[in-house]
Design an enzyme around this catalytic site. Sequence first.
Site: not given
Ligand code: GDP
Ligand code: IMO
Ligand code: MG
Length: 429
Positions: A13, A16, A40-41, A224, A299
Amino acid sequence: MPAIVLIGAQWGDEGKGKATDLLGGRIDWVVRYQGGSNAGHTVILPNGEKFALRLLPSGILNPGVRNVIGNGVVVEPGVLLAELAGLEERGIDTSQLMVSADAHLVMPYHVAIDKVTERYLGARKIGTTGKGIGPAYQDKVARIGVRVADVLDEKLLHEKVEAALAFKNQVLTKIYNRKGLDPKQVVDELLAQAEQFGPRIANTKLLLNEALERDEWLLLEGSQGTLLDVDHGTYPFVTSSNPTAGYAATGAGIGPTKIRAVFGILKAYTTRVGSGPFPTELHDDMGEFLRKTGGEQGVVTGRDRRCGWFDAPIARYATRVNGITDFFLTKLDVLTGLEKVPVAVGYTINGKRTDELPATQSEFSSAEPVYEELPGWWEDISEVREFDDLPANARAYVQRLEELSGAQISCVGVGPRQDQTIVRHDVLR
Ligand code: GDP
Ligand code: IMO
Ligand code: MG
């Protein structure tokens, strides 16, 4: 010619999805190489439109980019079809999405076993996303997995599912006291889904290698993060795949010599979802501030993310195990308004100071962060696009993190929208 790997440098999170989408306009192919619908991206376009992608590569929103679900991914067909339908409803062209014939399928019994295992573990649970990821990878390694290509061979598919369920149903009914699954029903449902995704099945490693021969750019999008890696993460509180850059070549089917750069996505503070050690975690109002201001809810599961200060030994570790060449520091804007911003520069473990991640999990679990306090800033930075226009203290924060993390910070995120980014160096150089 070149491939670039994009990975999470912390516990997932990091942003990415945003980073992939940002580069998407200049890339020919975006490839997911591991994980599955546990990811969840989020991508937020300049016009504010928000997309949450789980299995689909985050290049899917860029017209003209070809998107691949690589052999290293585990694919839940229902999620795949629902995601595609959701995007098509919003007018996104998904015709360029291909799925590797060698990728493994997440079957209904994987999801069932993931959930009951977690319940059985009770206080020792991993806190998985419940999407069947661990059980699907277990079957892959045990050589009893169902691969995407198997849906093209009905007889083989029946044999595989019957053999798998002969065992899994015993586990579900006798150990966990749940209902077993009917093999015929499982196969029929899968074949119905395969009618829809069948045309997307492809020999993706051939296509990707041909693309490299034509000098096209590949972006290998990790899901992840480094500390969730089954080898390099906080085992056993990890996912069941290798998000780190070394696996990107394997999970896409290209050679490691094709990788030119590794782009590490790094949050300006730290978050984690699920169980496991987290030295800089905040259990007070500050943690709540980061969660609220950063919108730190999962997400996929909607769970609150645990929040804490930036941890420099983690970033440095990520630089080393991934060979990171550039960082994208996200969410700097979330730290606006703090008088001081603590950054962990090392730990005290059993009374001894260390600046690196310790070798054992028990040491990491008892690590007490050693903080350096950096002065904060008050100005709204969300519309800043040039590094030099940031408040001096925000610049100093980025520069100190760069020093501590061991690779240059080439991009800085100042808001959730794709265009809310400061580019200091071009990562596609
Ligand atoms: P990912 O799994 O690595 O793609 O990240 P997620 O989407 O799960 O979580 C990142 C969150 O941070 C999302 O809600 C994005 O919209 C938000 N985000 C990403 N870059 C920035 C930033 O520079 N500033 C802020 N405020 N939010 C951001
Ligand atoms: P993105 O790509 C954050 C965490 C789960 C749990 C552990 C194992 O959005 O960054 P799993 O279901 O993979 O066997 O769970 O990994 N986890 C994540 N945490 N971002 C993710 O993906 C994750 N995918 C799995 O919360 O601790
Ligand atoms: Mg994510």
